[in-house]
Structure formats: structure tokens, C-alpha cells
Scaffold this active site. Structure first.
Site, PDB file in Angstrom:
ATOM      1  N   GLU A  55     -10.405 -11.456  -4.533  1.00 25.61           N
ATOM      2  CA  GLU A  55      -9.049 -11.246  -4.022  1.00 25.61           C
ATOM      3  C   GLU A  55      -8.492 -12.475  -3.321  1.00 25.61           C
ATOM      4  O   GLU A  55      -7.347 -12.467  -2.879  1.00 25.61           O
ATOM      5  CB  GLU A  55      -9.029 -10.067  -3.052  1.00 25.61           C
ATOM      6  CG  GLU A  55      -9.555  -8.780  -3.662  1.00 25.61           C
ATOM      7  CD  GLU A  55      -9.204  -7.571  -2.841  1.00 25.61           C
ATOM      8  OE1 GLU A  55      -8.191  -6.918  -3.126  1.00 25.61           O
ATOM      9  OE2 GLU A  55      -9.956  -7.277  -1.890  1.00 25.61           O
ATOM     10  N   HIS A 105       0.824  -1.210   0.000  1.00 29.78           N
ATOM     11  CA  HIS A 105       0.000   0.000   0.000  1.00 29.78           C
ATOM     12  C   HIS A 105       0.858   1.260   0.000  1.00 29.78           C
ATOM     13  O   HIS A 105       0.450   2.290  -0.523  1.00 29.78           O
ATOM     14  CB  HIS A 105      -0.989  -0.031   1.161  1.00 29.78           C
ATOM     15  CG  HIS A 105      -2.084  -1.025   0.931  1.00 29.78           C
ATOM     16  ND1 HIS A 105      -2.141  -2.229   1.571  1.00 29.78           N
ATOM     17  CD2 HIS A 105      -3.108  -1.012   0.046  1.00 29.78           C
ATOM     18  CE1 HIS A 105      -3.178  -2.915   1.118  1.00 29.78           C
ATOM     19  NE2 HIS A 105      -3.779  -2.200   0.198  1.00 29.78           N
TER      20      HIS A 105
HETATM   21  C1  PEP Z   1      -5.938  -5.415  -4.971  1.00 26.85           C
HETATM   22  O1  PEP Z   1      -5.714  -6.114  -3.982  1.00 26.85           O
HETATM   23  O2  PEP Z   1      -5.570  -5.715  -6.130  1.00 26.85           O
HETATM   24  C2  PEP Z   1      -6.658  -4.136  -4.808  1.00 26.85           C
HETATM   25  C3  PEP Z   1      -7.030  -3.429  -5.852  1.00 26.85           C
HETATM   26  O3  PEP Z   1      -6.866  -3.699  -3.531  1.00 26.85           O
HETATM   27  P1  PEP Z   1      -5.699  -3.072  -2.610  1.00 26.85           P
HETATM   28  O4  PEP Z   1      -4.476  -2.918  -3.440  1.00 26.85           O
HETATM   29  O5  PEP Z   1      -6.204  -1.786  -2.084  1.00 26.85           O
HETATM   30  O6  PEP Z   1      -5.572  -4.114  -1.543  1.00 26.85           O
HETATM   31 MG    MG Z   2      -6.875  -5.691  -2.189  1.00 25.97          MG
END
Ligand code: PEP
Ligand code: MG
Length: 589
Positions: free
Chosen positions: A433, A191
Site C-alpha cells: 500500500e 472508507h
Molecule cells: C486499499 O487501500 O486498497 C485497501 C484495500 O484497504 P482500505 O481501502 O481498507 O484502506
Molecule cells: Mg488500505
């Protein structure tokens, strides 16, 4: 001149003075008079208390999750400060040698370091960094220096160099005018990397050992496109990089001239390009970059940097402002995705040994229906002001989706009874996911309006490789047959169910992968806004037919490297300018 080859996490080139986010204090030798020893011991004791208080404060702020900067580290530092090796030895040196407290701590630390250096196992040798950090905290208290914060005293235009930076650190660094970042650990889909990209800050992760080698103020180049870091560059290198930075902005300017051109393949198939955003500011920037929708609004960033939870009214106003800024483009608001590395100060998440596999995201929302309801009420109310969709992250299976839908039903009923304006037909979507969601996507598709694949997490959970952990970054393999097969099956499932499917993970914004995604059948991609012109350039220069033919070949291959090579051969001659910096380099295991 020192060069580090790390992993590219956010594109672009920055040049500036190095700002170390973890500067160590250095202390000169000082002795005390014999009869001052009691007072000096008391000073050391008071400093240990004060350092512990700082750690307690941190502990309260981190509210419950072990991990990167989590409780286990805080507790370990507490133990270290009071340990016989550090405080005990420092006390002995004050008593026996008449050392001043800070000199005694420094000498005790030197002995600890020497012990660690003799260890054979590199893992245990590296653990000495915890002693360094804990002793540094103690020394700062003794000398009267403020507690270390990554952004403190950062000169404007500097390049921050740190060991392990989290998403919140990025906000602070950005605010203090940092232009580029180098991290020793972390992954390219962490992140922190996502935030760096949203800010357009070049970021390289995996530059091991950089913090120990780089002097504060040394000139440093961070090349977030190639994953390179150069310290003390010579004149020729500096000139070369400045020219490359110029060429890169020229390339971006050229690409952004396609803003108003349609995203359609040469055989006439539209590929919808949306943008991922983390804040209100990102929405208008995305619209200006030619996004056709906001395919992912990561709402949790409204929650992170504050001691309290945002009220319903605040979230409502924020969403309405975002819908206005989007000027009619639909926004897909993702419900709260907190936990793991994204931890608001205002919530407590039960500790667990592995945050990425623990209470996170939808699991948290279902444990705290009060917080979920407040967010849903705010978003439903905002839905009266513009086109809005809901999206649920990290859904593990049907049971969770049913429970989420029940809360939505309830909230809609409540708003109806109150006669509060809202769009009761706003679409509800599920992020794919986890492998469990991917394997039961047919069940999920029957009970939702759309699917969106979060490839960052899907890859993390498919390979059981933490996306925040640079040591396993080599296992983040978007072209691995396991990923391609999963994506193929998802497209087929969504088609059979008659439900639209998109990708909003980082794969969507990688122009090197556009052929793969289009060839697999994806017609909607959502990405960082600065990727839109790149992906559009590939779309406009390719046919679906050739992308499908390539995917047929790729699916017959067994190894990611083979597939990458196939793609490189097909794309390099035609799109060299677009894919420059995106061709994967094999990451070291
Ligand atoms: C992902 O996991 O691909 C996603 C878009 O969510 P994040 O990156 O915020 O976990
Ligand atoms: Mg994600």
C-alpha cells in the site's frame, strides 16, 4: 430542478425526500425588557458553557486525531463560541439593544458572514462554515434543541445530504433507513464510500454547495453510477430515473445469474474472484454472490462503534462465525487498520498534523502490541475451525514485517504451550500500500506467503493525494503510468519470488480495468461482492492474449487519458452493458 455533477462513489440510483444532516437553526427576532438583561447575559453564558461541554464530550470520543472531524475543528469551534465576534458581540447586543440571547447570536453571526463574504480569497470565504457550525451549536442549546446527529429524524427512504460524512455516519444513516447519500466532500475510495458500497447505498461525493441549496424534504435523485444529483426533478426526469433504476436492478439480476459459472477467460485461464467484506453479514452475502474466497476481511469495523475494545473471546467467536458463514471458502483476515478516518472510541492515537501519514494501521498495531496480540490470538484460535489467512495492512518495509512476524511466532508459541488448538501453518501476507513496500516487494515476498495490493492506499501515497479529500480526487488515477508501472513491477517481483499476488483495492472491482489487471498478470482479484458478476462477465468474454496485447500498448503511452481512451475503444463495443457507468470521466482539478 437543480443538477449537481459530483463523483460516483457507490453505484445505484435512489429517489427520496432530502434529509439534511446539517440543518441550520433559524431564529425569529425577539427583544427583552431592560431589567432582564442580566438574566439574559447569564443565559448566554450558561449556553456557552453547555456548548463547550458538548465539544469536550466529542473531543473525548474522538480520542486524539486531528483531521476531518478531529480535534482541531473541535478546538476551533470552542474558540469561536467564546470569540469577541460571536459571544462578545452577542453580549453587546443583549446589553445595548435588549436582544434576546438567540437573536443576538443570530445577528452576530450575520455580521460575521457579511465580513467573510467580502473576502476575495475563496478559501478564507469558505471558512465561515466553521462559524456557522459553532453558532448553530450555541443556538441549539439556547433554544433547547438536542445536539445535531447526522441520522436524527431521518425519514425512512430518504436521501441524506451532508458536507463531510465519515464511515461511522454511514452506519448510523443506514440504520435509520436512509437509501442514498450525497456528500459535498470526500473521495470515491474513502472508507465512507467503501461502507456505502458494502451496504449497496448509492453515494455521490463532491456535490459542492448542495447542503446550502437543498430544502429538507425536497425530492432528490442520487445517481451513484454517473455521479449525478438532481434536486426537485420534473416529472419527465423522475420517470426517466425510475426507469433507469428498474433497468439497473434488471441488469444486476441478469448478471447475478452467472453466479455458478466459472471465472475463466476464453483462452482457459482461471481468474480467481474473491470478495471484500466489512462484517459477518457480508460473508454469507459474498458467498451467495459467487465469491471464491473472502480476499479481504476488514476487521476494524468490529472495533469502531463501541466504547470498549473487543475481547479475545469475542473476536474469536466472530471469526469462527465468519468461517462458518463462508462455508469452506478461505478468509483472509486483515489485522486492525485503524487511524485516519477510522477511529475506534476505545483507542487513543497520538495527534499529528496529517492522520493519513501518521500512526495508522500496522504502525498502530506495533505501538499497541497488547491489542495486536489479542487479535492474533483470537484469529489463530479460529484457524482451527476453517481455512484462514492473516494479512498485514500498510506495511512500510521489512522491519515492520519482521516485527509483526515475531509477534505471530510468539502468539503461536504461547498457544502451543497452552495446548490451544490452532493452525500454525496459516499463511501470512502483506498488503502493498506504500511506495516503500512496492519498491522492496522482493524483500517482503521472501518473508511472507502472499502479497495483496491495496490500490486505494497505494494510489493515495503514490500521488500524495489524500483519498478522503475531494479536492484532490482528480489525482486518484488508476490508469496513470505510475500506477501501471508499479503494478507491473509487483507482478514480476512476485513471480520471481514464487509468491502469489492479488489485488484487493477498488481497482479489482472495476470492470473497466479488468483487462489491464489481467493483462498485467494478476490472476486473483478481491472486490465488493456486487462487482463480482460484472468482472466475471469481462473475464468470461475476453482472452488473456488480447488483454496482454492491450497492456503492451497502454504501457507505451504517457497519459492516463490516452490509456482510458484506448480501453474505451476496445471495450465499449463488446461490453457496453457491463462497463456502463465505469468509464472514467475526467475529474475537474
Ligand atoms: C486499499 O487501500 O486498497 C485497501 C484495500 O484497504 P482500505 O481501502 O481498507 O484502506
Ligand atoms: Mg488500505
Amino acid at each position: 430542478m437543480i443538477r449537481y455533477h459530483g463523483v460516483a462513489a457507490s453505484r445505484g440510483i435512489a429517489v427520496g425526500p432530502a434529509h439534511l444532516t446539517e440543518i441550520r437553526v433559524s431564529v425569529a427576532e425577539r427583544r427583552i425588557l431592560r431589567h432582564d438583561r442580566e438574566a439574559e447575559l447569564a443565559r448566554l453564558e450558561a449556553a456557552c458553557d453547555a456548548a463547550e461541554q458538548q465539544l469536550d464530550r466529542l473531543r473525548r470520543q474522538l480520542s486524539g486525531v486531528p483531521g476531518r472531524t478531529g480535534l482541531e475543528i473541535i478546538d476551533l469551534h470552542r474558540l469561536i463560541i467564546r470569540s469577541p465576534e460571536l459571544a462578545g458581540e452577542a453580549r453587546r447586543l443583549i446589553n445595548d439593544e435588549c436582544f434576546a440571547a438567540e437573536w443576538a447570536v443570530t445577528r452576530a453571526l450575520e455580521q460575521i458572514r457579511a465580513t467573510f463574504a467580502r473576502l476575495d480569497d475563496p478559501y478564507f470565504r469558505e471558512r465561515s462554515s466553521d462559524f456557522d457550525a459553532a453558532a448553530d451549536r450555541l443556538l441549539r442549546v439556547l433554544i433547547g434543541l438536542p445536539e445535531l446527529r447526522p441520522e436524527a429524524n431521518a425519514p425512512h427512504g430518504a436521501v441524506a445530504v451532508g458536507v463531510d460524512l465519515g464511515p461511522l455516519d454511514l452506519f448510523h444513516l443506514r440504520r435509520s433507513g436512509i437509501e442514498g447519500i450525497v456528500g459535498e466532500s470526500g473521495g470515491p475510495t474513502s472508507h465512507a464510500a467503501i461502507i456505502a458500497r458494502a451496504f449497496g447505498m448509492p453515494y455521490v461525493v463532491g456535490a459542492r454547495g448542495a447542503t446550502a441549496k437543498v430544502r429538507p424534504g425536497a425530492t432528490i435523485i442520487v445517481d451513484g453510477s454517473r455521479g449525478e444529483v438532481i434536486v426537485d426533478p420534473d416529472d419527465a426526469t423522475l420517470r426517466d430515473y425510475r426507469a433507469r433504476a428498474g433497468a439497473e436492478s434488471e441488469r444486476q439480476r441478469r448478471m447475478s445469474a452467472t453466479r455458478d459459472l466459472a471465472s475463466v477467460t476464453t483462452d482457459g485461464v482461471p481468474i480467481h474472484l474473491g470478495a471484500n467484506v466489512e462484517s459477518l453479514a457480508g460473508v454469507s452475502a459474498a458467498a451467495a454472490a459467487g465469491a471464491e474466497s473472502i480476499g479481504l476481511f476488514r476487521t476494524e469495523f468490529l472495533y469502531l462503534e463501541r466504547p470498549d475494545l473487543p475481547s479475545e473471546q469475542e473476536q474469536f467467536e466472530d471469526a469462527v462465525a465468519a468461517l462458518r458463514a463462508a462455508q469452506g471458502l478461505p478468509i483472509t483476515f486483515r489485522t486492525l487498520d485503524v487511524g485516519a478516518d477510522k477511529l475506534p472510541l476505545s483507542v487513543t492515537i497520538p495527534p499529528g498534523p496529517n492522520p493519513a501519514l501518521g500512526i495508522r494501521s500496522t504502525r498502530f498495531s506495533l505501538q499497541r502490541p497488547d491489542i495486536l496480540r489479542r487479535q492474533l490470538r483470537a484469529l489463530y484460535r479460529a484457524s482451527a475451525s476453517g481455512p484462514l489467512r492473516f494479512m498485514f495492512p500498510l506495511v512500510s518495509g521489512l522491519d515492520e514485517l519482521k516485527r509483526l512476524r515475531a509477534v505471530c511466532d510468539d502468539v503461536r508459541g504461547e498457544l502451543g504451550a497452552e495446548r490451544t488448538a490452532h493452525d500454525g501453518t496459516a499463511a501470512l501476507g502483506v498488503m502493498i500500500e506504500t511506495p516503500s513496500a512496492a519498491l522492496t516487494a522482493d524483500h517482503l515476498a521472501r518473508r511472507c506467503d502472499f502479497l495483496s495490493v491495496g490500490t486505494n492506499d497505494l494510489i493515495q501515497y503514490t500521488f500524495a493525494a489524500d483519498r478522503e479529500n475531494g479536492d484532490v480526487a482528480h489525482l486518484h488515477q488508476p490508469l496513470h503510468p505510475a500506477v501501471l508501472r508499479t503494478l507491473k513491477a509487483l507482478v514480476e517481483t512476485a513471480r520471481a519470488a514464487g509468491v502469489p499476488i492479488s489485488i484487493c483495492g477498488d481497482m479489482a472491482g472495476d470492470p473497466f480495468l479488468t483487462w489491464i489487471l489481467v493483462g498485467l498478470g494478476f490472476r486473483e482479484l478481491s472486490m465488493d461482492r456486487d462487482r463480482i458478476p460484472l468482472v466475471k462477465a469481462i473475464v468470461r468474454g475476453s482472452s488473456v492474449e488480447e488483454a496482454e496485447a492491450l497492456v503492451r500498448e497502454a504501457l507505451a503511452m504517457e497519459e492516463e487519458t490516452e490509456i482510458a481512451e484506448l480501453l474505451r475503444n476496445r471495450l465499449e463495443g463488446r461490453f457496453a452493458d457491463v462497463i456502463d457507468g465505469f468509464i472514467p470521466r475526467p475529474a475537474a482539478a
